[in-house]
Design a protein around this motif. Sequence first.
Motif, short mmCIF file in Angstrom:
data_model
loop_
_atom_site.label_atom_id
_atom_site.label_comp_id
_atom_site.label_asym_id
_atom_site.label_seq_id
_atom_site.Cartn_x
_atom_site.Cartn_y
_atom_site.Cartn_z
N GLN A 68 0.83 -1.21 0.00
CA GLN A 68 0.00 0.00 0.00
C GLN A 68 0.86 1.25 0.00
O GLN A 68 0.59 2.20 -0.74
N ALA A 69 1.90 1.28 0.83
CA ALA A 69 2.79 2.45 0.89
C ALA A 69 3.50 2.66 -0.46
O ALA A 69 3.61 3.79 -0.94
N TRP A 70 3.96 1.59 -1.07
CA TRP A 70 4.65 1.69 -2.34
C TRP A 70 3.71 2.17 -3.44
O TRP A 70 4.07 3.04 -4.25
N LYS A 87 1.00 3.99 -3.10
CA LYS A 87 0.63 5.40 -2.87
C LYS A 87 1.74 6.34 -3.33
O LYS A 87 1.49 7.45 -3.78
N SER A 88 2.99 5.88 -3.23
CA SER A 88 4.12 6.75 -3.61
C SER A 88 4.41 6.72 -5.09
O SER A 88 5.15 7.55 -5.59
N ALA A 89 3.85 5.76 -5.80
CA ALA A 89 4.14 5.59 -7.23
C ALA A 89 3.38 6.60 -8.07
O ALA A 89 2.36 7.09 -7.78
#
Length: 87
Positions: free
Chosen positions: A81-83, A85-87
């Motif tokens: 999820q964090a990855w 969102k940052s993409a």
Amino acid sequence: MKENETMNGQAVTESQIAQWADEAVAGYDVAALKKRGRPRIGAEIAQVAAIRLDPDLNAALSRRAEQDHSTRSEVVRQALQAWLKSA
């Protein structure tokens, strides 16, 4: 009964076994029994996504899950999820 038998880390005693037997003979309220199966992690049924990890990454995942007092699956979900969102 085996000596030092445990259930969920708690010692099982002969009196506990007798109590369980009495409950079974009296009958169970099926609606009151704990629902079986994995808990949902959202509104819909979750899909399984198998991945392959090299031994070092697999060990790091296990260490992180233990450190976070979490599951390996939860650590992977949070990281993904964090990855995303940052993409």
